[in-house]
Design a protein around this motif. Structure first.
Motif, PDB file in Angstrom:
ATOM      1  N   PHE A   1       1.312  -0.402  13.269  1.00  0.00           N
ATOM      2  CA  PHE A   1       0.303   0.612  13.602  1.00  0.00           C
ATOM      3  C   PHE A   1      -0.721   0.140  14.641  1.00  0.00           C
ATOM      4  O   PHE A   1      -1.437   0.954  15.220  1.00  0.00           O
ATOM      5  CB  PHE A   1      -0.450   1.058  12.346  1.00  0.00           C
ATOM      6  CG  PHE A   1       0.365   1.907  11.410  1.00  0.00           C
ATOM      7  CD1 PHE A   1       0.897   3.118  11.822  1.00  0.00           C
ATOM      8  CD2 PHE A   1       0.587   1.511  10.095  1.00  0.00           C
ATOM      9  CE1 PHE A   1       1.637   3.917  10.952  1.00  0.00           C
ATOM     10  CE2 PHE A   1       1.317   2.302   9.216  1.00  0.00           C
ATOM     11  CZ  PHE A   1       1.848   3.504   9.647  1.00  0.00           C
ATOM     12  N   GLY A   2      -0.818  -1.172  14.829  1.00  0.00           N
ATOM     13  CA  GLY A   2      -1.766  -1.708  15.801  1.00  0.00           C
ATOM     14  C   GLY A   2      -3.147  -1.995  15.248  1.00  0.00           C
ATOM     15  O   GLY A   2      -3.945  -2.684  15.888  1.00  0.00           O
ATOM     16  N   THR A   3      -3.443  -1.469  14.075  1.00  0.00           N
ATOM     17  CA  THR A   3      -4.756  -1.673  13.464  1.00  0.00           C
ATOM     18  C   THR A   3      -4.661  -1.426  11.967  1.00  0.00           C
ATOM     19  O   THR A   3      -3.686  -0.829  11.491  1.00  0.00           O
ATOM     20  CB  THR A   3      -5.798  -0.711  14.077  1.00  0.00           C
ATOM     21  OG1 THR A   3      -7.095  -1.013  13.557  1.00  0.00           O
ATOM     22  CG2 THR A   3      -5.470   0.742  13.745  1.00  0.00           C
ATOM     23  N   ILE A   4      -5.645  -1.883  11.226  1.00  0.00           N
ATOM     24  CA  ILE A   4      -5.821  -1.543   9.813  1.00  0.00           C
ATOM     25  C   ILE A   4      -7.305  -1.239   9.635  1.00  0.00           C
ATOM     26  O   ILE A   4      -8.145  -2.107   9.839  1.00  0.00           O
ATOM     27  CB  ILE A   4      -5.401  -2.688   8.866  1.00  0.00           C
ATOM     28  CG1 ILE A   4      -3.918  -3.038   9.052  1.00  0.00           C
ATOM     29  CG2 ILE A   4      -5.670  -2.300   7.414  1.00  0.00           C
ATOM     30  CD1 ILE A   4      -3.454  -4.224   8.220  1.00  0.00           C
ATOM     31  N   ASP A   5      -7.609  -0.009   9.268  1.00  0.00           N
ATOM     32  CA  ASP A   5      -9.006   0.397   9.134  1.00  0.00           C
ATOM     33  C   ASP A   5      -9.522   0.307   7.709  1.00  0.00           C
ATOM     34  O   ASP A   5     -10.670  -0.069   7.473  1.00  0.00           O
ATOM     35  CB  ASP A   5      -9.185   1.844   9.625  1.00  0.00           C
ATOM     36  CG  ASP A   5      -8.751   2.020  11.066  1.00  0.00           C
ATOM     37  OD1 ASP A   5      -9.264   1.282  11.926  1.00  0.00           O
ATOM     38  OD2 ASP A   5      -7.885   2.881  11.325  1.00  0.00           O
ATOM     39  N   VAL A   6      -8.665   0.683   6.768  1.00  0.00           N
ATOM     40  CA  VAL A   6      -9.063   0.722   5.356  1.00  0.00           C
ATOM     41  C   VAL A   6      -8.003   0.030   4.514  1.00  0.00           C
ATOM     42  O   VAL A   6      -6.798   0.222   4.732  1.00  0.00           O
ATOM     43  CB  VAL A   6      -9.232   2.181   4.866  1.00  0.00           C
ATOM     44  CG1 VAL A   6      -9.635   2.209   3.394  1.00  0.00           C
ATOM     45  CG2 VAL A   6     -10.252   2.923   5.717  1.00  0.00           C
ATOM     46  N   VAL A   7      -8.457  -0.779   3.568  1.00  0.00           N
ATOM     47  CA  VAL A   7      -7.553  -1.468   2.642  1.00  0.00           C
ATOM     48  C   VAL A   7      -7.955  -1.070   1.229  1.00  0.00           C
ATOM     49  O   VAL A   7      -9.129  -1.184   0.856  1.00  0.00           O
ATOM     50  CB  VAL A   7      -7.663  -2.996   2.809  1.00  0.00           C
ATOM     51  CG1 VAL A   7      -6.745  -3.703   1.816  1.00  0.00           C
ATOM     52  CG2 VAL A   7      -7.336  -3.400   4.236  1.00  0.00           C
ATOM     53  N   ILE A   8      -6.995  -0.585   0.452  1.00  0.00           N
ATOM     54  CA  ILE A   8      -7.284  -0.167  -0.917  1.00  0.00           C
ATOM     55  C   ILE A   8      -6.433  -0.987  -1.882  1.00  0.00           C
ATOM     56  O   ILE A   8      -5.212  -0.829  -1.953  1.00  0.00           O
ATOM     57  CB  ILE A   8      -7.029   1.338  -1.121  1.00  0.00           C
ATOM     58  CG1 ILE A   8      -7.833   2.161  -0.106  1.00  0.00           C
ATOM     59  CG2 ILE A   8      -7.394   1.740  -2.552  1.00  0.00           C
ATOM     60  CD1 ILE A   8      -7.609   3.658  -0.200  1.00  0.00           C
ATOM     61  N   ASN A   9      -7.088  -1.866  -2.606  1.00  0.00           N
ATOM     62  CA  ASN A   9      -6.413  -2.677  -3.620  1.00  0.00           C
ATOM     63  C   ASN A   9      -6.360  -1.886  -4.917  1.00  0.00           C
ATOM     64  O   ASN A   9      -7.201  -2.039  -5.808  1.00  0.00           O
ATOM     65  CB  ASN A   9      -7.155  -3.998  -3.818  1.00  0.00           C
ATOM     66  CG  ASN A   9      -6.740  -5.051  -2.825  1.00  0.00           C
ATOM     67  OD1 ASN A   9      -5.559  -5.357  -2.685  1.00  0.00           O
ATOM     68  ND2 ASN A   9      -7.711  -5.613  -2.117  1.00  0.00           N
ATOM     69  N   ASN A  10      -5.350  -1.038  -5.023  1.00  0.00           N
ATOM     70  CA  ASN A  10      -5.224  -0.140  -6.156  1.00  0.00           C
ATOM     71  C   ASN A  10      -4.286  -0.674  -7.237  1.00  0.00           C
ATOM     72  O   ASN A  10      -4.423  -0.317  -8.406  1.00  0.00           O
ATOM     73  CB  ASN A  10      -4.716   1.225  -5.664  1.00  0.00           C
ATOM     74  CG  ASN A  10      -4.375   2.154  -6.801  1.00  0.00           C
ATOM     75  OD1 ASN A  10      -5.237   2.598  -7.533  1.00  0.00           O
ATOM     76  ND2 ASN A  10      -3.081   2.440  -6.960  1.00  0.00           N
ATOM     77  N   ALA A  11      -3.351  -1.526  -6.886  1.00  0.00           N
ATOM     78  CA  ALA A  11      -2.340  -1.990  -7.847  1.00  0.00           C
ATOM     79  C   ALA A  11      -2.982  -2.767  -8.994  1.00  0.00           C
ATOM     80  O   ALA A  11      -3.914  -3.549  -8.794  1.00  0.00           O
ATOM     81  CB  ALA A  11      -1.303  -2.850  -7.143  1.00  0.00           C
ATOM     82  N   GLY A  12      -2.469  -2.552 -10.176  1.00  0.00           N
ATOM     83  CA  GLY A  12      -2.961  -3.255 -11.354  1.00  0.00           C
ATOM     84  C   GLY A  12      -2.562  -2.482 -12.599  1.00  0.00           C
ATOM     85  O   GLY A  12      -2.037  -1.375 -12.518  1.00  0.00           O
ATOM     86  N   TYR A  13      -2.825  -3.063 -13.764  1.00  0.00           N
ATOM     87  CA  TYR A  13      -2.453  -2.399 -15.008  1.00  0.00           C
ATOM     88  C   TYR A  13      -3.322  -2.904 -16.152  1.00  0.00           C
ATOM     89  O   TYR A  13      -4.077  -3.872 -16.010  1.00  0.00           O
ATOM     90  CB  TYR A  13      -0.963  -2.604 -15.318  1.00  0.00           C
ATOM     91  CG  TYR A  13      -0.552  -4.044 -15.565  1.00  0.00           C
ATOM     92  CD1 TYR A  13      -0.524  -4.572 -16.855  1.00  0.00           C
ATOM     93  CD2 TYR A  13      -0.172  -4.871 -14.508  1.00  0.00           C
ATOM     94  CE1 TYR A  13      -0.136  -5.879 -17.087  1.00  0.00           C
ATOM     95  CE2 TYR A  13       0.224  -6.176 -14.728  1.00  0.00           C
ATOM     96  CZ  TYR A  13       0.244  -6.681 -16.017  1.00  0.00           C
ATOM     97  OH  TYR A  13       0.615  -7.981 -16.246  1.00  0.00           O
ATOM     98  N   GLY A  14      -3.221  -2.222 -17.299  1.00  0.00           N
ATOM     99  CA  GLY A  14      -4.039  -2.570 -18.447  1.00  0.00           C
ATOM    100  C   GLY A  14      -3.283  -3.351 -19.500  1.00  0.00           C
ATOM    101  O   GLY A  14      -2.068  -3.211 -19.652  1.00  0.00           O
ATOM    102  N   VAL A  15      -4.028  -4.169 -20.220  1.00  0.00           N
ATOM    103  CA  VAL A  15      -3.495  -4.888 -21.380  1.00  0.00           C
ATOM    104  C   VAL A  15      -4.374  -4.528 -22.574  1.00  0.00           C
ATOM    105  O   VAL A  15      -5.595  -4.665 -22.518  1.00  0.00           O
ATOM    106  CB  VAL A  15      -3.504  -6.414 -21.156  1.00  0.00           C
ATOM    107  CG1 VAL A  15      -3.144  -7.145 -22.455  1.00  0.00           C
ATOM    108  CG2 VAL A  15      -2.526  -6.796 -20.062  1.00  0.00           C
TER     109      VAL A  15
END
Length: 273
Positions: free
Chosen positions: A74-88
């Protein structure tokens, strides 16, 4: 103006909803999941706009490669969202060693690896916004979710320090603090500890805790306009609650903590020497 967004954990829940919303409004999205096949329909619908990347975020080398691939594509990255994860779910004593290590690998180290991978790109660009999916349970703890609490407290600590480190570099950090939502967090995505009868009573009282009952859960779709507003904001907040529970309960929790600290302040001062 369209943005380029790198987001993890897009196979369901918030990640899937938000990815669809970004694409619909014309953003470019690098969407990662352990199973990128779940995005096949969207890939056909938005060719060239969606980059579907199979990724295990606990694999640091693979994370760096995925981020660089996105930058090259894409030539750039403007926004990064660390959404991955889960509950224990389970009392502290009930959660086996492997389950503890696995959830820390995903919720903490996975978030850290993505963050470390994107920072050189954002620094070079002199702009960017990293959004960390924390939780109200990174602000206060509740019984039988202590291990999950611990992972989110870790995300809070590293992200708050990071915000101070990159403030002068044009990079913004936001921690999202959702209360309970009708996603698969407590369902198929959850890991359950080994049952010890001694904790049955405390578990039976969980429904009495504000925000835990099903009627307190939010509608995930209601977060879509919020996330769009957040990524378009010039000066985004460091923390943002999602839902009606977080602020009120945090005020109560911290009022009690401050009361206790003040009661013990003479002892604390004496410890100064």
């Amino acid at each position: 103006m369209s943005k380029t967004i790198f987001i993890t954990g897009v196979s369901k829940g918030f990640g899937k909803l938000w990815t669809e919303a970004f694409l619909k409004r014309g953003d470019n999205v690098a969407a990662t999941s352990r199973d990128a096949k779940s995005l096949s329909c969207l890939s056909k619908q938005y060719p060239g706009q969606l980059l579907a990347i199979p990724l295990d975020i606990t694999d640091r080398k693979a994370v760096f490669e995925a981020v660089q691939y996105t930058k090259n594509y894409f030539g750039t990255i403007d926004v990064v969202i660390n959404n991955a994860g889960y509950g224990v779910f389970g009392a502290i004593e009930e959660v086996p060693e492997k389950d503890v290590k696995d959830v820390f690998e995903a919720n903490v180290f996975g978030t850290l690896w993505v963050t470390q991978a994107v920072l050189p790109i954002l620094r070079e660009q002199k702009h960017g916004h990293i959004i960390q999916l924390s939780s109200v349970l990174g602000i206060y703890s509740i019984p039988t979710l202590g291990i999950y609490n611990a992972t989110k407290y870790a995300v809070e600590g590293l992200s708050e320090a990071l915000a101070g480190e990159v403030k002068e570099l044009g990079i913004h950090i936001t921690m999202l603090e959702p209360n309970g939502y009708n996603t698969e967090f407590g369902g198929s995505s959850a890991v359950l500890g080994e049952k010890i009868p001694a904790y049955d009573n405390v578990k039976s009282k969980l429904h009495e805790i504000e925000g835990v009952s099903a009627h307190d859960y939010g509608d995930p779709k209601a977060t879509v306009p919020v996330i769009l507003k957040l990524i378009d904001t010039i000066n985004p907040p460091l923390r943002l609650f999602l839902g009606k529970i977080g602020l009120n309960k945090t005020k109560k929790e911290y009022a009690e903590k401050i009361k206790t600290w003040e009661e013990w302040n003479d002892v604390a001062i004496a410890a100064q020497g």
